[in-house]
Design a protein around this motif. Structure first.
Motif, PDB file in Angstrom:
ATOM      1  N   GLY A 164       0.823  -1.203   0.000  1.00  0.00           N
ATOM      2  CA  GLY A 164       0.000   0.000   0.000  1.00  0.00           C
ATOM      3  C   GLY A 164       0.856   1.252   0.000  1.00  0.00           C
ATOM      4  N   SER A 165       1.949   1.213   0.741  1.00  0.00           N
ATOM      5  CA  SER A 165       2.853   2.363   0.786  1.00  0.00           C
ATOM      6  C   SER A 165       3.568   2.552  -0.546  1.00  0.00           C
ATOM      7  CB  SER A 165       3.872   2.170   1.913  1.00  0.00           C
ATOM      8  OG  SER A 165       4.665   3.316   2.071  1.00  0.00           O
ATOM      9  N   ALA A 166       3.991   1.447  -1.171  1.00  0.00           N
ATOM     10  CA  ALA A 166       4.709   1.536  -2.443  1.00  0.00           C
ATOM     11  C   ALA A 166       3.819   2.121  -3.540  1.00  0.00           C
ATOM     12  CB  ALA A 166       5.213   0.156  -2.851  1.00  0.00           C
ATOM     13  N   LEU A 167       2.580   1.666  -3.595  1.00  0.00           N
ATOM     14  CA  LEU A 167       1.667   2.178  -4.622  1.00  0.00           C
ATOM     15  C   LEU A 167       1.379   3.667  -4.417  1.00  0.00           C
ATOM     16  CD1 LEU A 167      -0.836  -0.811  -4.923  1.00  0.00           C
ATOM     17  CD2 LEU A 167       1.012  -0.184  -6.492  1.00  0.00           C
ATOM     18  N   SER A 168       1.223   4.062  -3.164  1.00  0.00           N
ATOM     19  CA  SER A 168       0.976   5.483  -2.904  1.00  0.00           C
ATOM     20  C   SER A 168       2.201   6.316  -3.259  1.00  0.00           C
ATOM     21  CB  SER A 168       0.578   5.703  -1.442  1.00  0.00           C
ATOM     22  OG  SER A 168       1.672   5.491  -0.572  1.00  0.00           O
ATOM     23  N   ALA A 169       3.406   5.747  -3.082  1.00  0.00           N
ATOM     24  CA  ALA A 169       4.627   6.473  -3.441  1.00  0.00           C
ATOM     25  C   ALA A 169       4.694   6.725  -4.938  1.00  0.00           C
ATOM     26  CB  ALA A 169       5.860   5.693  -2.979  1.00  0.00           C
ATOM     27  N   ILE A 170       4.260   5.736  -5.733  1.00  0.00           N
ATOM     28  CA  ILE A 170       4.262   5.898  -7.190  1.00  0.00           C
ATOM     29  C   ILE A 170       3.373   7.066  -7.595  1.00  0.00           C
ATOM     30  CG2 ILE A 170       3.601   4.829  -9.371  1.00  0.00           C
ATOM     31  CD1 ILE A 170       4.370   2.134  -8.142  1.00  0.00           C
ATOM     32  N   VAL A 171       2.181   7.108  -7.011  1.00  0.00           N
ATOM     33  CA  VAL A 171       1.244   8.191  -7.333  1.00  0.00           C
ATOM     34  C   VAL A 171       1.766   9.523  -6.812  1.00  0.00           C
ATOM     35  CG1 VAL A 171      -1.098   9.055  -6.981  1.00  0.00           C
ATOM     36  CG2 VAL A 171      -0.711   6.607  -7.361  1.00  0.00           C
ATOM     37  N   PHE A 172       2.289   9.521  -5.602  1.00  0.00           N
ATOM     38  CA  PHE A 172       2.776  10.753  -4.961  1.00  0.00           C
ATOM     39  C   PHE A 172       3.891  11.391  -5.787  1.00  0.00           C
ATOM     40  CE2 PHE A 172       5.016  13.099  -1.521  1.00  0.00           C
ATOM     41  CZ  PHE A 172       3.940  13.811  -1.008  1.00  0.00           C
ATOM     42  N   GLY A 173       4.739  10.559  -6.383  1.00  0.00           N
ATOM     43  CA  GLY A 173       5.853  11.077  -7.159  1.00  0.00           C
ATOM     44  C   GLY A 173       5.442  11.786  -8.427  1.00  0.00           C
ATOM     45  N   THR A 174       4.235  11.518  -8.912  1.00  0.00           N
ATOM     46  CA  THR A 174       3.763  12.175 -10.142  1.00  0.00           C
ATOM     47  C   THR A 174       3.112  13.520  -9.864  1.00  0.00           C
ATOM     48  OG1 THR A 174       1.574  11.111 -10.062  1.00  0.00           O
ATOM     49  CG2 THR A 174       3.355   9.909 -11.174  1.00  0.00           C
ATOM     50  N   ARG A 175       2.847  13.813  -8.580  1.00  0.00           N
ATOM     51  CA  ARG A 175       2.194  15.067  -8.214  1.00  0.00           C
ATOM     52  C   ARG A 175       3.215  16.185  -8.062  1.00  0.00           C
ATOM     53  NH1 ARG A 175      -2.636  14.643  -5.597  1.00  0.00           N
ATOM     54  NH2 ARG A 175      -2.631  16.918  -5.884  1.00  0.00           N
ATOM     55  N   LYS A 176       2.828  17.385  -8.449  1.00  0.00           N
ATOM     56  CA  LYS A 176       3.664  18.558  -8.259  1.00  0.00           C
ATOM     57  C   LYS A 176       3.024  19.423  -7.178  1.00  0.00           C
ATOM     58  CE  LYS A 176       5.788  18.816 -12.842  1.00  0.00           C
ATOM     59  NZ  LYS A 176       5.430  17.442 -13.218  1.00  0.00           N
ATOM     60  N   PHE A 177       3.802  19.793  -6.172  1.00  0.00           N
ATOM     61  CA  PHE A 177       3.295  20.546  -5.031  1.00  0.00           C
ATOM     62  C   PHE A 177       3.912  21.942  -5.010  1.00  0.00           C
ATOM     63  CE2 PHE A 177       3.179  16.056  -3.871  1.00  0.00           C
ATOM     64  CZ  PHE A 177       1.883  15.920  -3.428  1.00  0.00           C
ATOM     65  N   THR A 178       3.088  22.903  -4.650  1.00  0.00           N
ATOM     66  CA  THR A 178       3.561  24.291  -4.581  1.00  0.00           C
ATOM     67  C   THR A 178       3.421  24.891  -3.180  1.00  0.00           C
ATOM     68  OG1 THR A 178       1.376  25.069  -5.296  1.00  0.00           O
ATOM     69  CG2 THR A 178       3.038  24.717  -7.011  1.00  0.00           C
ATOM     70  N   GLY A 179       2.687  24.226  -2.292  1.00  0.00           N
ATOM     71  CA  GLY A 179       2.468  24.770  -0.959  1.00  0.00           C
ATOM     72  C   GLY A 179       3.631  24.507  -0.028  1.00  0.00           C
ATOM     73  N   SER A 180       3.429  24.795   1.242  1.00  0.00           N
ATOM     74  CA  SER A 180       4.456  24.612   2.268  1.00  0.00           C
ATOM     75  C   SER A 180       4.743  23.123   2.482  1.00  0.00           C
ATOM     76  CB  SER A 180       3.987  25.238   3.587  1.00  0.00           C
ATOM     77  OG  SER A 180       4.779  24.796   4.658  1.00  0.00           O
ATOM     78  N   ILE A 181       6.004  22.754   2.374  1.00  0.00           N
ATOM     79  CA  ILE A 181       6.386  21.358   2.591  1.00  0.00           C
ATOM     80  C   ILE A 181       6.224  20.985   4.067  1.00  0.00           C
ATOM     81  CG2 ILE A 181       8.836  21.892   2.910  1.00  0.00           C
ATOM     82  CD1 ILE A 181       9.470  19.246   1.545  1.00  0.00           C
ATOM     83  N   ALA A 182       6.412  21.949   4.963  1.00  0.00           N
ATOM     84  CA  ALA A 182       6.230  21.681   6.397  1.00  0.00           C
ATOM     85  C   ALA A 182       4.769  21.370   6.701  1.00  0.00           C
ATOM     86  CB  ALA A 182       6.702  22.880   7.214  1.00  0.00           C
ATOM     87  N   ARG A 183       3.843  22.120   6.079  1.00  0.00           N
ATOM     88  CA  ARG A 183       2.422  21.859   6.295  1.00  0.00           C
ATOM     89  C   ARG A 183       2.019  20.510   5.692  1.00  0.00           C
ATOM     90  NH1 ARG A 183       0.661  26.147   4.047  1.00  0.00           N
ATOM     91  NH2 ARG A 183       0.809  27.401   5.941  1.00  0.00           N
ATOM     92  N   ARG A 184       2.592  20.184   4.552  1.00  0.00           N
ATOM     93  CA  ARG A 184       2.290  18.902   3.915  1.00  0.00           C
ATOM     94  C   ARG A 184       2.738  17.737   4.813  1.00  0.00           C
ATOM     95  NH1 ARG A 184       4.350  20.106  -0.650  1.00  0.00           N
ATOM     96  NH2 ARG A 184       6.285  18.929  -0.775  1.00  0.00           N
ATOM     97  N   PHE A 185       3.861  17.932   5.499  1.00  0.00           N
ATOM     98  CA  PHE A 185       4.364  16.908   6.416  1.00  0.00           C
ATOM     99  C   PHE A 185       3.354  16.645   7.539  1.00  0.00           C
ATOM    100  CE2 PHE A 185       7.542  15.783   9.893  1.00  0.00           C
ATOM    101  CZ  PHE A 185       7.762  14.494   9.419  1.00  0.00           C
TER     102      PHE A 185
END
Length: 403
Positions: free
Chosen positions: A259-280
């Motif tokens: 489940g974690s590996a599949l979510s990592a694949i999807v997560f890597g295709t997303r581009k984020f512009t907001g605060s990385i600290a808030r995303r954490f």
């Protein structure tokens, strides 16, 4: 989706160090389950098994930043190879001690010495950070790919470890783990083209990575994430054993990692512009929300399905945490900085492993799922409490890097 990752493999030598690092991490993923199954089978004690495993993880956690600092100063191959060879020899001794029924304290010593090893994850990520230092979107994809590899090894590793230990002899899983880890590590270090250059001594900043603002906060949050992993690992083995189906433990843990590996694949295709600290913060909170339902289900296949869902929040949390650290430390501290936060993760793993082993004996297997659930909640609370500091630290380090 695959178009996001395809350019990474066009980088000369990238697929070689990625494949070798993956092989090494398959061996590393076998250690935890293999030592637990070996000792629980030979000594009939999950408490002892968890304690020995935790002792090794604590040593690994302490060794990580030390070896990481040596890597940053002297280079990956020169600093790491002696420790890899020492690990292999100490591992063979540990296997022999278990097979001959040596006193329990000798297992603590042997396994602890074998755990003084370099961490492939930070070194592999440091290579990507060097190769893609001017391409932030590609680096985000590479960090996600690293997490996919990490999780895939935790699908395959525990399966191989449990299978070898239960079908051959109790020490077979641990023996195989040392062989696979050593082979992968040697092949990884043999790929020299992608190895990051050493920052000259007179250009290195003073101090330690742990002293950089925000690094300790990330390490504290990942300590709790590690407790989630350690608790799930021991409880999965105990729940399956209690049901008379020990082999199902690898299926449950494999579902979590898948489940974690599949979510990592999807997560890597997303581009984020907001605060990385808030995303954490949001990623950590999602870990708790998705982990909580495991307390409500006793059926092994039902637990497998829930653990698959729960695992989908772990990769985004870890990817974001590791990326955050890269913003918090200078290039000369990169391997050491990532090793520091992984140290937090590993000490949490050790704590979760040891405490869950005790709680399984005292409370029962399924009830001990309360431990990783609570740890997930605490991770979210720590991330939220330190969110503003992390945001300020990221902005401060970014300004320093540009000046």
């Amino acid at each position: 989706m695959l178009s996001t990752y395809r350019p990474l493999f066009a980088i000369p030598g990238a697929w070689r160090f990625l494949a070798a690092g993956a092989l090494s991490r398959v061996g590393g993923a076998m250690f935890g389950v293999a030592i637990i199954v070996m000792i629980a089978t030979r000594r009939d004690s999950y408490g002892l098994a968890g304690a020995v495993s935790a002792g090794g993880i604590v040593v690994l956690a302490v060794a990580g930043p030390v070896i990481g600092r040596l890597v940053d100063k002297h280079g990956q191959r020169r600093a790491s190879m002696p420790f890899i060879l020492m690990t292999f020899v100490a591992g063979l001794v540990t296997v022999a001690l278990s097979a001959v029924g040596a006193p329990a304290w000798t297992l603590f010593v042997g396994y602890a010495v074998s755990a003084f090893l370099p961490e492939m994850g930070p070194m592999s990520r440091a290579r990507w950070a060097h190769l893609l230092r001017d391409e932030p979107d590609a680096l985000h994809a590479a960090m996600s790919l690293e997490q996919v590899v990490e999780e895939a090894t935790f699908v395959l590793g525990p399966v191989l470890g449990v299978l070898a230990a239960t079908t051959l002899f109790p020490e077979a899983g641990l023996l195989l783990a040392y062989v696979v880890f050593t082979a992968g590590s040697v092949l990884f270090l043999a790929e020299r083209r992608s190895e990051p250059p050493v920052v000259p001594h007179d250009e290195r900043p003073h101090g330690l990575a742990i002293g950089r603002p925000g690094v300790a906060a990330v390490a504290a949050a990942l300590f709790m994430v590690g407790a989630v992993f350690g608790g799930n690992e021991v409880v999965a083995v105990a729940v399956a054993d209690e049901a008379g189906r020990t082999g199902m433990s690898s299926v449950i843990l494999g579902a979590f990692a898948l489940g974690s590996a599949l979510s990592a694949i999807v997560f890597g295709t997303r581009k984020f512009t907001g605060s990385i600290a808030r995303r954490f913060v949001w990623c950590a909170l999602a870990m708790f929300v998705l982990e909580a339902p495991v307390l409500l289900v006793d059926d092994l296949w039902g637990l497998t399905a829930l653990m698959f869902v729960a695992g989908s929040a772990t990769a985004p949390t870890l990817i974001t945490g590791m990326t955050l650290v890269q913003h918090l430390v200078p290039r000369a501290f990169l391997t050491e900085g990532m090793a520091v936060v992984i140290t937090g993760l590993l000490i949490g793993l050790a704590s979760g492993t040891a405490l869950s082993g005790i709680l399984v004996d005292a409370w029962g297997a399924h009830e001990t799922f309360a431990l990783p659930m609570t740890a997930a909640l605490l991770s979210a609370l720590i991330a939220a409490a330190w969110g503003r500091l992390l945001g300020r630290s990221v902005r401060g380090e970014g300004a320093a890097s540009r000046s």
